[in-house]
Design a protein around this motif. Sequence first.
Motif, PDB file in Angstrom:
ATOM      1  N   ALA A 142     -14.158   3.831   3.404  1.00 55.06           N
ATOM      2  CA  ALA A 142     -13.857   3.234   4.703  1.00 55.06           C
ATOM      3  C   ALA A 142     -12.352   3.002   4.867  1.00 55.06           C
ATOM      4  O   ALA A 142     -11.687   2.574   3.925  1.00 55.06           O
ATOM      5  N   PRO A 143     -11.835   3.270   6.054  1.00 55.16           N
ATOM      6  CA  PRO A 143     -10.417   3.006   6.321  1.00 55.16           C
ATOM      7  C   PRO A 143     -10.062   1.543   6.041  1.00 55.16           C
ATOM      8  O   PRO A 143      -8.957   1.238   5.597  1.00 55.16           O
ATOM      9  N   ALA A 144     -11.026   0.649   6.300  1.00 52.64           N
ATOM     10  CA  ALA A 144     -10.745  -0.777   6.123  1.00 52.64           C
ATOM     11  C   ALA A 144     -10.460  -1.130   4.670  1.00 52.64           C
ATOM     12  O   ALA A 144      -9.947  -2.217   4.384  1.00 52.64           O
ATOM     13  N   THR A 145     -10.773  -0.210   3.743  1.00 52.93           N
ATOM     14  CA  THR A 145     -10.431  -0.439   2.335  1.00 52.93           C
ATOM     15  C   THR A 145      -8.945  -0.760   2.181  1.00 52.93           C
ATOM     16  O   THR A 145      -8.541  -1.477   1.266  1.00 52.93           O
ATOM     17  N   ALA A 146      -8.159  -0.223   3.119  1.00 49.24           N
ATOM     18  CA  ALA A 146      -6.710  -0.461   3.056  1.00 49.24           C
ATOM     19  C   ALA A 146      -6.379  -1.939   3.175  1.00 49.24           C
ATOM     20  O   ALA A 146      -5.456  -2.436   2.536  1.00 49.24           O
ATOM     21  N   THR A 147      -7.129  -2.655   4.000  1.00 44.59           N
ATOM     22  CA  THR A 147      -6.806  -4.058   4.221  1.00 44.59           C
ATOM     23  C   THR A 147      -7.723  -4.996   3.441  1.00 44.59           C
ATOM     24  O   THR A 147      -7.406  -6.169   3.271  1.00 44.59           O
ATOM     25  N   ARG A 148      -8.858  -4.470   3.000  1.00 45.41           N
ATOM     26  CA  ARG A 148      -9.852  -5.352   2.394  1.00 45.41           C
ATOM     27  C   ARG A 148      -9.715  -5.465   0.885  1.00 45.41           C
ATOM     28  O   ARG A 148     -10.389  -6.271   0.271  1.00 45.41           O
ATOM     29  N   THR A 149      -8.923  -4.609   0.261  1.00 45.77           N
ATOM     30  CA  THR A 149      -8.796  -4.716  -1.197  1.00 45.77           C
ATOM     31  C   THR A 149      -7.377  -5.127  -1.564  1.00 45.77           C
ATOM     32  O   THR A 149      -6.435  -4.856  -0.839  1.00 45.77           O
TER      33      THR A 149
ATOM     34  N   VAL B 277       9.915  -0.110   2.923  1.00 47.61           N
ATOM     35  CA  VAL B 277       9.483   1.297   2.950  1.00 47.61           C
ATOM     36  C   VAL B 277       8.198   1.425   3.768  1.00 47.61           C
ATOM     37  O   VAL B 277       8.042   2.338   4.588  1.00 47.61           O
ATOM     38  N   ALA B 278       7.285   0.459   3.555  1.00 49.60           N
ATOM     39  CA  ALA B 278       6.030   0.497   4.306  1.00 49.60           C
ATOM     40  C   ALA B 278       6.304   0.392   5.798  1.00 49.60           C
ATOM     41  O   ALA B 278       5.638   1.037   6.619  1.00 49.60           O
ATOM     42  N   ILE B 279       7.294  -0.428   6.157  1.00 47.10           N
ATOM     43  CA  ILE B 279       7.642  -0.553   7.578  1.00 47.10           C
ATOM     44  C   ILE B 279       8.232   0.764   8.083  1.00 47.10           C
ATOM     45  O   ILE B 279       7.888   1.243   9.167  1.00 47.10           O
ATOM     46  N   ALA B 280       9.078   1.374   7.266  1.00 46.85           N
ATOM     47  CA  ALA B 280       9.638   2.675   7.643  1.00 46.85           C
ATOM     48  C   ALA B 280       8.515   3.686   7.846  1.00 46.85           C
ATOM     49  O   ALA B 280       8.517   4.456   8.807  1.00 46.85           O
ATOM     50  N   ARG B 281       7.538   3.664   6.946  1.00 48.20           N
ATOM     51  CA  ARG B 281       6.402   4.585   7.049  1.00 48.20           C
ATOM     52  C   ARG B 281       5.617   4.324   8.333  1.00 48.20           C
ATOM     53  O   ARG B 281       5.199   5.247   9.023  1.00 48.20           O
ATOM     54  N   ALA B 282       5.448   3.023   8.650  1.00 52.04           N
ATOM     55  CA  ALA B 282       4.682   2.683   9.845  1.00 52.04           C
ATOM     56  C   ALA B 282       5.412   3.099  11.117  1.00 52.04           C
ATOM     57  O   ALA B 282       4.776   3.432  12.116  1.00 52.04           O
ATOM     58  N   LEU B 283       6.730   3.112  11.056  1.00 58.66           N
ATOM     59  CA  LEU B 283       7.491   3.351  12.285  1.00 58.66           C
ATOM     60  C   LEU B 283       7.960   4.782  12.453  1.00 58.66           C
ATOM     61  O   LEU B 283       8.388   5.174  13.539  1.00 58.66           O
TER      62      LEU B 283
ATOM     63  N   VAL C  57     -10.839   9.678  -7.701  1.00 66.43           N
ATOM     64  CA  VAL C  57     -11.229   9.109  -6.408  1.00 66.43           C
ATOM     65  C   VAL C  57     -11.357   7.592  -6.540  1.00 66.43           C
ATOM     66  O   VAL C  57     -10.843   6.826  -5.719  1.00 66.43           O
ATOM     67  N   ASN C  58     -12.020   7.136  -7.598  1.00 60.94           N
ATOM     68  CA  ASN C  58     -12.195   5.701  -7.777  1.00 60.94           C
ATOM     69  C   ASN C  58     -10.860   4.988  -7.968  1.00 60.94           C
ATOM     70  O   ASN C  58     -10.642   3.909  -7.445  1.00 60.94           O
ATOM     71  N   ARG C  59     -10.002   5.646  -8.732  1.00 63.08           N
ATOM     72  CA  ARG C  59      -8.698   5.042  -8.994  1.00 63.08           C
ATOM     73  C   ARG C  59      -7.871   4.957  -7.710  1.00 63.08           C
ATOM     74  O   ARG C  59      -7.004   4.104  -7.570  1.00 63.08           O
ATOM     75  N   ARG C  60      -8.133   5.872  -6.774  1.00 62.98           N
ATOM     76  CA  ARG C  60      -7.299   5.940  -5.582  1.00 62.98           C
ATOM     77  C   ARG C  60      -7.999   5.423  -4.323  1.00 62.98           C
ATOM     78  O   ARG C  60      -7.615   5.791  -3.218  1.00 62.98           O
ATOM     79  N   ARG C  61      -9.014   4.592  -4.504  1.00 63.85           N
ATOM     80  CA  ARG C  61      -9.761   4.100  -3.336  1.00 63.85           C
ATOM     81  C   ARG C  61      -8.822   3.489  -2.296  1.00 63.85           C
ATOM     82  O   ARG C  61      -8.910   3.771  -1.104  1.00 63.85           O
ATOM     83  N   LYS C  62      -7.933   2.645  -2.778  1.00 59.19           N
ATOM     84  CA  LYS C  62      -7.052   1.948  -1.846  1.00 59.19           C
ATOM     85  C   LYS C  62      -6.085   2.927  -1.174  1.00 59.19           C
ATOM     86  O   LYS C  62      -5.821   2.843   0.021  1.00 59.19           O
ATOM     87  N   GLN C  63      -5.606   3.870  -1.977  1.00 57.85           N
ATOM     88  CA  GLN C  63      -4.715   4.892  -1.422  1.00 57.85           C
ATOM     89  C   GLN C  63      -5.419   5.709  -0.342  1.00 57.85           C
ATOM     90  O   GLN C  63      -4.832   6.049   0.688  1.00 57.85           O
ATOM     91  N   ILE C  64      -6.694   5.995  -0.603  1.00 54.18           N
ATOM     92  CA  ILE C  64      -7.455   6.772   0.374  1.00 54.18           C
ATOM     93  C   ILE C  64      -7.622   5.960   1.661  1.00 54.18           C
ATOM     94  O   ILE C  64      -7.412   6.459   2.770  1.00 54.18           O
ATOM     95  N   GLY C  65      -7.979   4.658   1.501  1.00 53.88           N
ATOM     96  CA  GLY C  65      -8.083   3.782   2.670  1.00 53.88           C
ATOM     97  C   GLY C  65      -6.767   3.744   3.433  1.00 53.88           C
ATOM     98  O   GLY C  65      -6.748   3.812   4.672  1.00 53.88           O
ATOM     99  N   THR C  66      -5.666   3.673   2.696  1.00 50.95           N
ATOM    100  CA  THR C  66      -4.347   3.628   3.338  1.00 50.95           C
ATOM    101  C   THR C  66      -4.072   4.917   4.101  1.00 50.95           C
ATOM    102  O   THR C  66      -3.611   4.888   5.249  1.00 50.95           O
TER     103      THR C  66
ATOM    104  N   ASN D 124       0.796  -1.227   0.000  1.00 47.78           N
ATOM    105  CA  ASN D 124       0.000   0.000   0.000  1.00 47.78           C
ATOM    106  C   ASN D 124       0.828   1.278   0.000  1.00 47.78           C
ATOM    107  O   ASN D 124       0.455   2.257   0.633  1.00 47.78           O
ATOM    108  N   LEU D 125       1.929   1.260  -0.713  1.00 46.38           N
ATOM    109  CA  LEU D 125       2.633   2.528  -0.893  1.00 46.38           C
ATOM    110  C   LEU D 125       1.846   3.356  -1.909  1.00 46.38           C
ATOM    111  O   LEU D 125       1.127   2.804  -2.748  1.00 46.38           O
ATOM    112  N   ILE D 126       1.979   4.663  -1.826  1.00 46.98           N
ATOM    113  CA  ILE D 126       1.257   5.523  -2.766  1.00 46.98           C
ATOM    114  C   ILE D 126       2.109   5.669  -4.020  1.00 46.98           C
ATOM    115  O   ILE D 126       3.227   6.186  -3.960  1.00 46.98           O
TER     116      ILE D 126
END
Lengths: 234, 405
Positions: free
Chosen positions: B397-404, A150-156, B307-316, A93-95
């Motif tokens: 939803a924040p959970a989008t980060a883990t659910r997708t 990187v994600a771990i670095a971001r988390a920490l 927004v649709n393209r970045r759903r996961k980014q938004i959740g993250t 989940n990096l941007i």
Amino acid sequence: MLVMNDIKKVFRTDLVETHALRDFNLQVDEGDFVAVTGPSGSGKTTFLNIAGLLETFEGGQYLLDGQDVSQLNDKARSQLRNEKIGFIFQSFNLIPDLDLFDNVDVPLRYRGFNAAERKRRIESALEMVGLANRMKHLPAQLSGGQQQRVAIARALAGEPRFLLADEPTGNLDTKMAHSVMELLKEINQAGTTIVMVTHDPSLARDAKRNIYVRDGKVSELHSVGQELPDAANA
Amino acid sequence: MLEIGPIFRALMRNKVGAVLIAIQIAITMTIIVNSVFMIVERNEKMQRQSGLDEANTFHISSVGFGEGFNPRSTVEADLAQLRALPGVVDAIQINALPISGGGWSMGLQTEPGAEHDGTGVAVYMVDEHGINALDVEVIAGENFAPSDIRWRASRSPTWPNKVILTKAMVEKLFPDSPWADAVGKTVYINDNDPMIISGIIDKLQAPWVGWDNVENAMLSPERMEFTATRYLIRTQPGQRDRLMPEVEEMLASSNKQRVIRGMRTVEEDRERSYRGDSAMIKILTTVMVILTIVTALGIVGLASFSVNRRRKQIGTRRALGASQGAILRYFMLENFLISSVGVVLGAGLTIGLNILLVNTFEMNPMNWYYIPIGMLVLWLVGQVAVYGPARRAAGIAPATATRTV
Ligand SMILES: Nc1ncnc2c1ncn2[C@@H]1O[C@H](COP(=O)(O)OP(=O)(O)O)[C@@H](O)[C@H]1O
Ligand SMILES: [Mg+2]
């Protein structure tokens, strides 16, 4: 400390009710490293999401650092998440549009640190995961293992008390998975409490403590060194 | 916490959509601001007063025929009848009508001789009732006396020796002295024929609304011995529509040796004269509205897509501590940055188009404040348009980060 008493979570759609967690009980102590295993669909992610304030729950009580979080509004929950919890995800989940520096910067900006403080933290976090020399790279230019670092670095970077990881090695090959695991162990040794969902028993064995989730419940607890039930590999 | 830096850098790595929207905003701003400027200018032009009591004035033509038709006695009889009619404030014979589109113009000059240039002026031939019927005010000097009024024969080259001018005309003729001092001075018509300024009136427009000298008018003290002539009738408030058919009927039946025709209100004259301007305003307004809607929809579309393209980014981001407000602000700010590029570009294009219009169509240069107002309006359009998609982003939803995946 993270305490859950009789947590219930139900997902409702028009057709079905899924009891993702039923009377989920768990206490995670300061400095612990807990590996969570269990069959697919047993509620591991749901547990982690609730622990990380990403989802709400219907019944029971959840104390994060002694604070009852059930009544908090979105803003307070977001702030708590930002300050106390670091997240690591299976697919990193990096941007994609931000370089490594800006990626690690994301939670720090929400924290409201000034620019100098953020820079210091970003550099030392990337240093810790061995990627300080690639700050201007985009995530796509890195391997999976590097991205997860990187994600771990971001988390920490925000120095959270808890690190929550949902299958952090799920998308990595064995070698990279073990090196990430080594990194997590170092982080735990430095004092961060870690809860990690995994389906890899060999990684789970490396944690200080194992719990096994089935049907939305913590069904068995194991100390390090004990054999896991077969279902853990589901 | 503002995140202009990372938002901008992320935009730069993904610029096609953003650049297209910025260009669209720039073009929209260019057209809207220039349109508004033109509309305001036209509107100001249309708002100008003719000087007449427009709501209560109409005119009618009389065309005599036959051997025995006597123009003089007809005009005298008609005016006597019209002025006696209850509800009529006053009535005059007149050669042309303000803002009607057709009339006479002459040149007046302060020195005699063909070598001097004259100043263009609209000529209205009226008797001593002209002031009252035209609803103008003598602000210096005095009105014509009945004895000043002469009869003008058809095709006569001569002019009376008195004239009443509008203040605007006086100021053009004598720019260096106070306008009121012009009373008693002599001006020359037809190069050499003297006329003494006997009075100055506040305001009376020429027949041609597009004429640069539209405020230049003169009253010449005469009645016309023409077979075809026109009457202007000013009524008491609210009486015009009742009196029009009555007057038409009265004139038609009082003298069988002429035809009555061309009865029209001054309001109709105004409508006809400014028809082009009001059509232009309608077209420009339509174009503006459509363009604004199209641009707003473009912004909504781009924002929804991203927004649709970045759903996961938004959740993250939510998982990393962004509140709903922070997500909302992110998209509002992103739009603000895109709009800023658009309106800055738009400011340049707006000025460019205006310069082009000034040079090719002799339009006026735009007032500077149209630019910042235009920028502000387009910024606002952008923020309003992006608000819906931004709200939806904040609701992810924040959970989008883990659910997708
Ligand atoms: N958003 C949701 N809507 C409906 N059901 C869900 C949702 N999220 C999870 N579930 C269900 O809840 C149960 C637990 O899911 P999860 O916690 O993801 O399991 P695990 O991570 O252990 O595989 C599963 O049956 C899953 O289908
Ligand atoms: Mg899961």
